[in-house]
Design a protein around this motif. Sequence first.
Motif, PDB file in Angstrom:
ATOM      1  N   SER A   2      13.468  -4.103 -26.472  1.00 52.32           N
ATOM      2  CA  SER A   2      12.216  -3.730 -27.137  1.00 52.32           C
ATOM      3  C   SER A   2      11.951  -2.250 -27.027  1.00 52.32           C
ATOM      4  N   ASP A   3      11.262  -1.708 -28.021  1.00 49.99           N
ATOM      5  CA  ASP A   3      10.859  -0.308 -28.053  1.00 49.99           C
ATOM      6  C   ASP A   3       9.757  -0.093 -27.017  1.00 49.99           C
ATOM      7  N   PRO A   4       9.943   0.869 -26.020  1.00 50.77           N
ATOM      8  CA  PRO A   4       8.939   1.058 -24.972  1.00 50.77           C
ATOM      9  C   PRO A   4       7.602   1.525 -25.532  1.00 50.77           C
ATOM     10  N   VAL A   5       7.605   2.336 -26.595  1.00 47.55           N
ATOM     11  CA  VAL A   5       6.349   2.793 -27.181  1.00 47.55           C
ATOM     12  C   VAL A   5       5.600   1.600 -27.759  1.00 47.55           C
ATOM     13  N   SER A   6       6.344   0.747 -28.455  1.00 46.67           N
ATOM     14  CA  SER A   6       5.748  -0.437 -29.044  1.00 46.67           C
ATOM     15  C   SER A   6       5.193  -1.354 -27.958  1.00 46.67           C
ATOM     16  N   ALA A   7       5.911  -1.476 -26.847  1.00 47.28           N
ATOM     17  CA  ALA A   7       5.440  -2.317 -25.743  1.00 47.28           C
ATOM     18  C   ALA A   7       4.152  -1.755 -25.151  1.00 47.28           C
ATOM     19  N   ASP A   8       4.103  -0.434 -24.968  1.00 52.45           N
ATOM     20  CA  ASP A   8       2.876   0.188 -24.455  1.00 52.45           C
ATOM     21  C   ASP A   8       1.716  -0.032 -25.421  1.00 52.45           C
ATOM     22  N   HIS A   9       2.033   0.108 -26.706  1.00 49.71           N
ATOM     23  CA  HIS A   9       1.001  -0.072 -27.730  1.00 49.71           C
ATOM     24  C   HIS A   9       0.418  -1.481 -27.651  1.00 49.71           C
ATOM     25  N   LYS A  10       1.290  -2.467 -27.536  1.00 48.44           N
ATOM     26  CA  LYS A  10       0.827  -3.856 -27.453  1.00 48.44           C
ATOM     27  C   LYS A  10       0.038  -4.100 -26.177  1.00 48.44           C
ATOM     28  N   ARG A  11       0.507  -3.509 -25.060  1.00 49.50           N
ATOM     29  CA  ARG A  11      -0.197  -3.691 -23.781  1.00 49.50           C
ATOM     30  C   ARG A  11      -1.611  -3.114 -23.853  1.00 49.50           C
ATOM     31  N   VAL A  12      -1.716  -1.912 -24.415  1.00 46.16           N
ATOM     32  CA  VAL A  12      -3.032  -1.270 -24.523  1.00 46.16           C
ATOM     33  C   VAL A  12      -3.937  -2.079 -25.446  1.00 46.16           C
ATOM     34  N   MET A  13      -3.373  -2.581 -26.543  1.00 35.88           N
ATOM     35  CA  MET A  13      -4.202  -3.361 -27.465  1.00 35.88           C
ATOM     36  C   MET A  13      -4.718  -4.637 -26.799  1.00 35.88           C
TER      37      MET A  13
END
Length: 613
Positions: A2-13
Amino acid sequence: MSDPVSADHKRVMRFLEGVHPYDSLEREELRRLAGIFRQREVGPGEVVYRIGDVLEGLFLIETGGIEITDENDAPVSLLRGRNSFGERGLVREGAAMTNARAIEETRLLLLPVEEFRRLMQSSPVFARFFDRGRTVLRERRGELATQRVGDLMARDPITVPPETPIRRAAELMRDNHVSSLAITVDEGRLLGIVTLRDMATRAVASGLPGDIPVSRIMTTDPVSLSPSALGSDLLHVMLERRVGHVTVTEGDRIVGILTQTDLTRFQAVSSASMVSDIAMAETPQQMAAVTARLPQLLMHLVGASSRHEVVTRLMTDIADACTRRLLALAEAELGAAPVGYLWLACGSQGRQEQTGVSDQDNCLILDDAATDDDLVYFDRLAKFVSDGLDACGYFYCPGEMMATTPRWRQRAATWRSYFRSWIETPDPMAQMLASVMFDLRPIGGATRLFQDLQLDTLRLARANSIFVSHMIANSLKHTPPLGLFRGFATVKSGEHKNELDLKMNGVVPVVDLGRIYSLRGTLTQVNTRARLEAAEAQGVISRSGAHDLIDAYDLIAETRLRNQASEIRNGLKPDNFMPPSDLSDLERSHLRDAFVVVRTMQSAIGQGKGMLS
């Protein structure tokens, strides 16, 4: 992978979905915001910002903990996950108003300042949450009771000098379609007023020639109000004193005249009718039947979203009217007073801050010419009035701070010696008495007995640094009910266990601060909110500090009144206690923030900062 930026984005959301007010936003808006937040890791003891630093945006704690301290580095709050900080500075001027540092490994989310301000404009829920509840305290317009006299009156009244012939004055009234003229000298200094009724009863009916000066028929020293007075003050004056014209003055200069005709489009029926009924009452029992409607009046005013200072002013007006009527009834029964006297109120009535819970606090100042035999008369007068107030629901003061107590029924010279001794020897009892007596307000009688006494005492007190220091220390004994971890410090035992005391730990700390500001600035205002405004105007406290404290006071006082109105609505006797569970999460957050502001200002005054020397 998985893309780490995308994972961070999902976590923050996912995190934002559980944090108010972000949980109120549309999903697409929330997804966009999750990509805008910047992340920041801070270690134990690391400073996030200091007072005065330019803020990059709004901070939100994802994990860890942040300690907030004031300018004296005294702890203000300990924040954990899902708590935001920095909004006060962003709402004000963009600079930090507190210090923030991490107490452990902490991960922060930072909403950039431009995005924060955009949301404050576009999202009502977001604005209500981060504007510290000010949007909840909307001013109610369009009712006489809440209007300021300066907004009701027509400016530039018709004025004439005292030597103007009666005939010319009558012509001016006819040509300008007005029912009164102001008699002035020195470009606006008010001497008196002449009305159509004066023309009819004092000139025409008496057969006076038209060339005599209008000063011969004018009413000298007419009833006056300031432009800042409320419309309720105007109507109550007209009803109680049975006058149809009231002048509006700034100092001794006239700026307007108000008549009954001017009020036809305004109504303040409830409180005005009560004052009228009290003014016509012939016995304390008849007055008690009127004051029995006070709980309904409070419930009505709060339900109409009236500002708290309007509600308490109207409630106090009823007490004032009762007192003045009782003084008149006392003199009718006992005979005219042998010498001049002045009845004064202190406590909440003195400050015009009465709510649905009020006892009586009052005193008498007598002319120095009073003899020992005269004191017997005033003993009887005081008992008549205090008994009447008790019958009307203003119960006897438990501490006997009443005119019925000989100590509080003395000649003017004795009162001067009281204040001098309290200031020169500021022991705990003196501090307590001085605090009460600095809230004195004349109610009925010869106001000349108090005017010089008030100003002379303020000047004497301000010049005594030891007394001021003791008064400051005494004012800090009542503290806001703040606990750690965003909680409240509630009552520990007894009938009100686990409840907030919105009087002693809510409004009283602000009342005490206002009294100190008035002392340090030699301010003659007695009402707490008026003291805070005057303190700002004279530079006794900073503009931002004054605005924050006024906002905090408004919110605390509003909460107290809403709680009392709710108790009345539920058939209960109103008091000053409230379970925190009666508040929503949003209301608890705002109320706690208000308490934080009060605590911060207490800390500042305790350190002697932000005030005149």
